[in-house]
Design an enzyme around this catalytic site. Sequence first.
Site, PDB file in Angstrom:
ATOM      1  N   ASP A  11       0.999  -1.313  -0.025  1.00 50.82           N
ATOM      2  CA  ASP A  11       0.174   0.208  -0.097  1.00 50.82           C
ATOM      3  C   ASP A  11       0.660   1.322  -0.074  1.00 50.82           C
ATOM      4  OD1 ASP A  11      -1.528   2.250   0.543  1.00 50.82           O
ATOM      5  OD2 ASP A  11      -2.619   1.145   2.342  1.00 50.82           O
ATOM      6  N   TYR A 230       1.501  -1.254  15.234  1.00 54.78           N
ATOM      7  CA  TYR A 230       0.718  -1.326  14.086  1.00 54.78           C
ATOM      8  C   TYR A 230       1.082  -0.102  13.354  1.00 54.78           C
ATOM      9  CZ  TYR A 230      -1.757  -5.211  15.177  1.00 54.78           C
ATOM     10  OH  TYR A 230      -2.491  -6.520  15.530  1.00 54.78           O
ATOM     11  N   LYS A 233      -2.856  -2.591   8.254  1.00 56.94           N
ATOM     12  CA  LYS A 233      -2.955  -4.079   8.177  1.00 56.94           C
ATOM     13  C   LYS A 233      -2.198  -4.851   7.247  1.00 56.94           C
ATOM     14  CE  LYS A 233      -5.807  -6.534  10.929  1.00 56.94           C
ATOM     15  NZ  LYS A 233      -5.210  -6.177  12.220  1.00 56.94           N
TER      16      LYS A 233
HETATM   17  C1  F6R Z   1      -5.967  -1.450   5.233  1.00 59.13           C
HETATM   18  C2  F6R Z   1      -6.247  -0.086   5.758  1.00 59.13           C
HETATM   19  C3  F6R Z   1      -6.615   0.067   7.199  1.00 59.13           C
HETATM   20  C4  F6R Z   1      -5.988   1.289   7.603  1.00 59.13           C
HETATM   21  C5  F6R Z   1      -6.534   1.572   8.874  1.00 59.13           C
HETATM   22  C6  F6R Z   1      -5.601   2.925   9.414  1.00 59.13           C
HETATM   23  O1  F6R Z   1      -5.665  -1.428   3.948  1.00 59.13           O
HETATM   24  O2  F6R Z   1      -6.345   0.715   5.140  1.00 59.13           O
HETATM   25  O3  F6R Z   1      -6.396  -1.000   8.191  1.00 59.13           O
HETATM   26  O4  F6R Z   1      -4.527   0.957   8.041  1.00 59.13           O
HETATM   27  O5  F6R Z   1      -7.783   1.957   8.952  1.00 59.13           O
HETATM   28  O6  F6R Z   1      -6.094   4.073   8.931  1.00 59.13           O
HETATM   29  P1  F6R Z   1      -5.501   5.508   9.515  1.00 59.13           P
HETATM   30  O7  F6R Z   1      -4.030   5.441   9.033  1.00 59.13           O
HETATM   31  O8  F6R Z   1      -6.328   6.556   8.914  1.00 59.13           O
HETATM   32  O9  F6R Z   1      -5.541   5.571  10.976  1.00 59.13           O
HETATM   33 MG    MG Z   2      -4.789  -2.298   2.224  1.00 56.65          MG
HETATM   34 MG    MG Z   3      -4.517   0.680   3.987  1.00 60.29          MG
END
Ligand code: F6R
Ligand code: MG
Ligand code: MG
Length: 375
Positions: A11, A230, A233
């Site tokens: 990503d 984290y 994902k």
């Molecule tokens: C996976 C994905 C989500 C984001 C999560 C965090 O592709 O997009 O798991 O990693 O929603 O979002 P932010 O960075 O906006 O806190």
């Molecule tokens: Mg993703």
């Molecule tokens: Mg993402």
Amino acid sequence: MKLTLSVIKADIGSIGGHIQPSHELFQSVREHLAAHGRKLIVDSYLSYTGDDIAILMTHSHGSGDPAVHRLAWDAFVAGTSVAKAQGLYGAGQDLLKDAFSGNVKGMGPAVAEMTIDERPNEPFLFFAADKTDPGAFNLPLYLAFADPMNTPGLILSPKMSKGFRFVIMDVSHAEADRVIELNAPEESYDIAALLRDAERFVVESVWSRASGEQAAAVATSRLHNIAGKYTGKDDPVMLVRTQMNFPATGEVLAPYATAHFVAGGMRGSHNMPLMPVCLNTGTSYFDGPPLVSCAGFAMHEGKLTEPVDCFAHPFWDSVRARAADKSMEMRRQGFFGAAMLPMSELEYTGITEKLAALEGRFTTRAEAGVERAAA
Ligand code: F6R
Ligand code: MG
Ligand code: MG
């Protein structure tokens, strides 16, 4: 002919939040591959699933080849500058290290690879999933390779009756790869006991016990094991060879009709059903539901045919409708119970911090018996 199939995905930025990469970003990754991959790889195919771009490459350099990995890494670095220039959300987010160090494993991108003796006809499937993690493939792989209720080939085909060997990784062990090998059908209860815990035990590969050939390869990376926290994902990719010594394509696809609940929807912190979608589909409702796409290929000496979009068939429309219903049903209970992931899997620290802040406000009542004695 010995051939390696390598899928590397990351990503590196998307439009409108974590929805899908921009056309310009996607094109920049493609152009980098075309400009720099010609002498190194035989063929390639690029797709996106939600906010992740996956590069499938065929070549003769073996798994973990530094030049092949560098090609994908550099393509993602090139894409990242486009993502930054366009102001895309999460530009370069899965490139966790500054400098390439020989293998993208442990640097953020997910990798699934296998080196095979190409069959005279070589059908295989390339899966990519978004808003979930590698454990999402546990159930479909168990059903496809160990359960004759799903896969009649296990009892019909003499080539499959010896069963399959599962290599399963304990992804909670960050220090090194901790794996176990178990044979189906004799040890299928043991396999099931591990795979049930999909956040900890993840199928890494599956092998034919009749021929010793590799049937499946799954990306098992856990980003928080790399970054120490984290960072998103671990949206996984997977390769599965089909037919002859392996399950038929339809036996591998059938389990996705369940739209089973997986970890990873909204903020990486919710259980949601896995929706099979067409290639190059973005994300929507509640940053999900988690998506899985599948491209089917034939290949000759590493040269790929055009992909068949396996979940584009009208059959999957009703599965999608059911996955949408299951999503809305789960969302009715908000953050309660099974809707939100356990503390250890939450992508954010907010709840831990709240609980720590409340800790000092708890009081312990004197035991009723003690109070009575004092009165
Ligand atoms: C996976 C994905 C989500 C984001 C999560 C965090 O592709 O997009 O798991 O990693 O929603 O979002 P932010 O960075 O906006 O806190
Ligand atoms: Mg993703
Ligand atoms: Mg993402």
